[in-house]
Design a protein around this motif. Structure first.
Motif, PDB file in Angstrom:
ATOM      1  N   ALA A   1       0.853  -1.190   0.000  1.00  0.00           N
ATOM      2  CA  ALA A   1       0.000   0.000   0.000  1.00  0.00           C
ATOM      3  C   ALA A   1       0.887   1.237   0.000  1.00  0.00           C
ATOM      4  O   ALA A   1       1.739   1.394   0.870  1.00  0.00           O
ATOM      5  N   GLU A   2       0.677   2.091  -0.971  1.00  0.00           N
ATOM      6  CA  GLU A   2       1.489   3.305  -1.115  1.00  0.00           C
ATOM      7  C   GLU A   2       0.646   4.530  -0.775  1.00  0.00           C
ATOM      8  O   GLU A   2      -0.427   4.731  -1.355  1.00  0.00           O
ATOM      9  N   PRO A   3       1.080   5.369   0.182  1.00  0.00           N
ATOM     10  CA  PRO A   3       0.326   6.596   0.477  1.00  0.00           C
ATOM     11  C   PRO A   3       0.140   7.427  -0.789  1.00  0.00           C
ATOM     12  O   PRO A   3       1.078   7.614  -1.567  1.00  0.00           O
ATOM     13  N   PHE A   4      -1.075   7.911  -0.989  1.00  0.00           N
ATOM     14  CA  PHE A   4      -1.406   8.618  -2.231  1.00  0.00           C
ATOM     15  C   PHE A   4      -1.797  10.074  -1.977  1.00  0.00           C
ATOM     16  O   PHE A   4      -1.180  10.993  -2.495  1.00  0.00           O
ATOM     17  N   ARG A   5      -2.832  10.296  -1.199  1.00  0.00           N
ATOM     18  CA  ARG A   5      -3.287  11.645  -0.886  1.00  0.00           C
ATOM     19  C   ARG A   5      -3.879  11.656   0.524  1.00  0.00           C
ATOM     20  O   ARG A   5      -4.377  10.641   1.012  1.00  0.00           O
ATOM     21  N   ILE A   6      -3.851  12.827   1.158  1.00  0.00           N
ATOM     22  CA  ILE A   6      -4.592  13.063   2.397  1.00  0.00           C
ATOM     23  C   ILE A   6      -5.544  14.218   2.119  1.00  0.00           C
ATOM     24  O   ILE A   6      -5.131  15.275   1.640  1.00  0.00           O
ATOM     25  N   LEU A   7      -6.814  14.001   2.395  1.00  0.00           N
ATOM     26  CA  LEU A   7      -7.835  14.990   2.057  1.00  0.00           C
ATOM     27  C   LEU A   7      -8.775  15.185   3.234  1.00  0.00           C
ATOM     28  O   LEU A   7      -9.332  14.221   3.759  1.00  0.00           O
ATOM     29  N   ASP A   8      -8.937  16.430   3.667  1.00  0.00           N
ATOM     30  CA  ASP A   8      -9.949  16.766   4.673  1.00  0.00           C
ATOM     31  C   ASP A   8     -11.240  17.133   3.950  1.00  0.00           C
ATOM     32  O   ASP A   8     -11.227  17.934   3.002  1.00  0.00           O
ATOM     33  N   TYR A   9     -12.339  16.538   4.406  1.00  0.00           N
ATOM     34  CA  TYR A   9     -13.623  16.825   3.770  1.00  0.00           C
ATOM     35  C   TYR A   9     -14.696  16.949   4.847  1.00  0.00           C
ATOM     36  O   TYR A   9     -14.786  16.105   5.743  1.00  0.00           O
ATOM     37  N   THR A  10     -15.502  17.992   4.750  1.00  0.00           N
ATOM     38  CA  THR A  10     -16.548  18.237   5.738  1.00  0.00           C
ATOM     39  C   THR A  10     -17.907  17.848   5.177  1.00  0.00           C
ATOM     40  O   THR A  10     -18.378  18.440   4.196  1.00  0.00           O
ATOM     41  N   TYR A  11     -18.503  16.834   5.782  1.00  0.00           N
ATOM     42  CA  TYR A  11     -19.874  16.441   5.491  1.00  0.00           C
ATOM     43  C   TYR A  11     -20.786  17.157   6.494  1.00  0.00           C
ATOM     44  O   TYR A  11     -20.307  17.711   7.494  1.00  0.00           O
ATOM     45  N   PRO A  12     -22.092  17.157   6.266  1.00  0.00           N
ATOM     46  CA  PRO A  12     -22.982  17.847   7.217  1.00  0.00           C
ATOM     47  C   PRO A  12     -22.844  17.346   8.650  1.00  0.00           C
ATOM     48  O   PRO A  12     -22.968  18.125   9.599  1.00  0.00           O
ATOM     49  N   GLU A  13     -22.563  16.042   8.794  1.00  0.00           N
ATOM     50  CA  GLU A  13     -22.540  15.473  10.140  1.00  0.00           C
ATOM     51  C   GLU A  13     -21.151  15.433  10.772  1.00  0.00           C
ATOM     52  O   GLU A  13     -21.021  15.278  11.983  1.00  0.00           O
ATOM     53  N   ARG A  14     -20.073  15.566   9.961  1.00  0.00           N
ATOM     54  CA  ARG A  14     -18.734  15.485  10.534  1.00  0.00           C
ATOM     55  C   ARG A  14     -17.686  15.859   9.489  1.00  0.00           C
ATOM     56  O   ARG A  14     -17.971  15.919   8.291  1.00  0.00           O
ATOM     57  N   THR A  15     -16.466  16.092   9.984  1.00  0.00           N
ATOM     58  CA  THR A  15     -15.317  16.308   9.111  1.00  0.00           C
ATOM     59  C   THR A  15     -14.427  15.079   9.182  1.00  0.00           C
ATOM     60  O   THR A  15     -14.140  14.571  10.274  1.00  0.00           O
ATOM     61  N   VAL A  16     -13.997  14.593   8.034  1.00  0.00           N
ATOM     62  CA  VAL A  16     -13.138  13.413   7.994  1.00  0.00           C
ATOM     63  C   VAL A  16     -11.798  13.788   7.377  1.00  0.00           C
ATOM     64  O   VAL A  16     -11.713  14.678   6.530  1.00  0.00           O
ATOM     65  N   ARG A  17     -10.768  13.125   7.846  1.00  0.00           N
ATOM     66  CA  ARG A  17      -9.440  13.241   7.228  1.00  0.00           C
ATOM     67  C   ARG A  17      -9.143  11.902   6.569  1.00  0.00           C
ATOM     68  O   ARG A  17      -8.881  10.904   7.238  1.00  0.00           O
ATOM     69  N   LEU A  18      -9.222  11.892   5.266  1.00  0.00           N
ATOM     70  CA  LEU A  18      -9.110  10.658   4.500  1.00  0.00           C
ATOM     71  C   LEU A  18      -7.663  10.415   4.095  1.00  0.00           C
ATOM     72  O   LEU A  18      -7.050  11.241   3.406  1.00  0.00           O
ATOM     73  N   HIS A  19      -7.136   9.280   4.513  1.00  0.00           N
ATOM     74  CA  HIS A  19      -5.804   8.843   4.110  1.00  0.00           C
ATOM     75  C   HIS A  19      -5.990   7.836   2.974  1.00  0.00           C
ATOM     76  O   HIS A  19      -6.390   6.692   3.207  1.00  0.00           O
ATOM     77  N   PHE A  20      -5.730   8.273   1.754  1.00  0.00           N
ATOM     78  CA  PHE A  20      -5.903   7.402   0.596  1.00  0.00           C
ATOM     79  C   PHE A  20      -4.595   6.681   0.287  1.00  0.00           C
ATOM     80  O   PHE A  20      -3.516   7.285   0.296  1.00  0.00           O
ATOM     81  N   TYR A  21      -4.720   5.386  -0.007  1.00  0.00           N
ATOM     82  CA  TYR A  21      -3.570   4.560  -0.378  1.00  0.00           C
ATOM     83  C   TYR A  21      -3.827   3.924  -1.737  1.00  0.00           C
ATOM     84  O   TYR A  21      -4.950   3.493  -2.033  1.00  0.00           O
ATOM     85  N   ARG A  22      -2.786   3.852  -2.558  1.00  0.00           N
ATOM     86  CA  ARG A  22      -2.848   3.064  -3.785  1.00  0.00           C
ATOM     87  C   ARG A  22      -2.476   1.631  -3.430  1.00  0.00           C
ATOM     88  O   ARG A  22      -1.412   1.376  -2.854  1.00  0.00           O
TER      89      ARG A  22
END
Length: 329
Positions: free
Chosen positions: A65-86
């Motif tokens: 698994a190779e780290p790809f991107r980290i993205l913060d995204y705010t949904y109505p109910e919460r904010t998530v910090r997504l660690h995407f892996y290839r």
């Protein structure tokens, strides 16, 4: 608001397809497609969470698994910090271990689904990997110059390092023009560059990487069986292009242009906002010069496109090198 860490895997098979799964009833956003993954538990690293979640959700053991991107995204109910892996290597056969649907799709097919918004940004990031490097595109319009001058400018740009051309043919071509342009296209491809053809009725044997459509052609229902990109001018156009399966969109005008002085420019802020919601790479076009390339890229452009800035420059090779300087720093 608390930020919830999430680990997500972008699985890619030998054919270049990506795995997506359907969120089931009982979870937030049911009926939306996503890349598999889940929350990072206390005491876990994101990579450990990825290993656990992919085993629990789709029944595989991740080998690489190779780290790809980290993205913060705010949904109505919460904010998530997504660690995407290839993820390209794993053990086991993928299936919906929790009863959810799973599908293997090419990246350009995914935007046609109802997907979680943050996941669509990763679809754009994966598609961006297929763009030429460096991502400077010449819009080559043969109606702008005499044939010999046009061909010379094109060749000088290639010699300076250009690796992407969109040939735009708005007017009918005679046999001699077709022969000259096909030769230029073949030379472009032979140098490892991409050639996308914007022509109302291209010959089947015309050398090319794919087609390039206008917004009007897309609106009229044209959907080539081959790879294609689209020219767009607003959010709806970008959204339509993505859902139709485009590999990229030219978005214009970013800055004011002399050729269309009455057309309002998007500006960097509006362009960046469109990038943040786009499922395909957006290429900036309009009013771009070498000193404006950093601003375009800072706004989130996946590349830039120019026409007169190269073709009509006193020295097309020097103009190309100046534009490419941003990627050579």
């Amino acid at each position: 608001m608390k930020v919830v860490p999430v680990a997500t895997g972008i699985l890619q098979d030998a054919e270049g397809r990506l795995l997506v799964s359907l969120r089931p009833e009982g979870k937030p956003w049911p009926g939306f497609w996503e890349f598999p993954g889940g929350k990072v538990d206390p005491g876990e690293t994101p990579e450990q969470a990825l290993q656990r979640e992919l085993w629990e959700e789709i029944g595989i053991r991740v080998l690489d698994a190779e780290p790809f991107r980290i993205l913060d995204y705010t949904y109505p109910e919460r904010t998530v910090r997504l660690h995407f892996y290839r993820v390209r290597r794993w053990e086991g056969e993928t299936y919906g271990k929790e009863g959810q649907q799973v599908r293997w799709l090419y990246p350009w097919e995914i935007p046609a689904l109802e997907c979680l918004p943050a996941n669509l940004r990763m679809t754009a990031a994966v598609l961006e990997e297929s763009l030429p490097r460096p991502p400077l595109c010449l819009i080559a319009d043969p109606s702008r110059l005499e044939p010999a001058v046009f061909a010379n400018a094109w060749r000088q740009a290639l010699q300076a390092g250009l690796r992407w051309v969109i040939l735009r043919c708005k007017n009918p071509l005679d046999a001699r023009q077709v022969s000259q342009l096909q030769k230029l296209c073949a030379e472009t491809l032979a140098q490892g560059a991409q050639l996308w053809l914007n022509h109302p009725d291209p010959l089947p044997d015309w050398p090319r990487t794919g087609r390039h459509l206008t917004q009007a052609q897309l609106d009229a229902g044209l959907r080539p069986e081959e790879a294609f990109g689209v020219s767009c001018h607003d959010r709806e156009g970008v959204h339509q292009a993505a859902r139709a399966g485009a590999r990229y969109a030219l978005l214009s005008p970013l800055f004011p242009t002399a050729s269309h002085p009455d057309t309002p420019a998007l500006g960097a802020d509006a362009f960046a906002e469109l990038v943040s919601s786009s499922a395909i790479p957006l290429i900036a076009l309009g009013g771009l010069s070498a000193d404006r390339v950093p601003a375009a890229m800072a706004a989130g452009a996946s590349g830039i496109a120019v026409l007169s800035g190269i073709l009509e420059a006193p020295d097309p090779g020097v103009a190309t090198a100046d534009l490419l300087h941003y990627w050579r720093l």
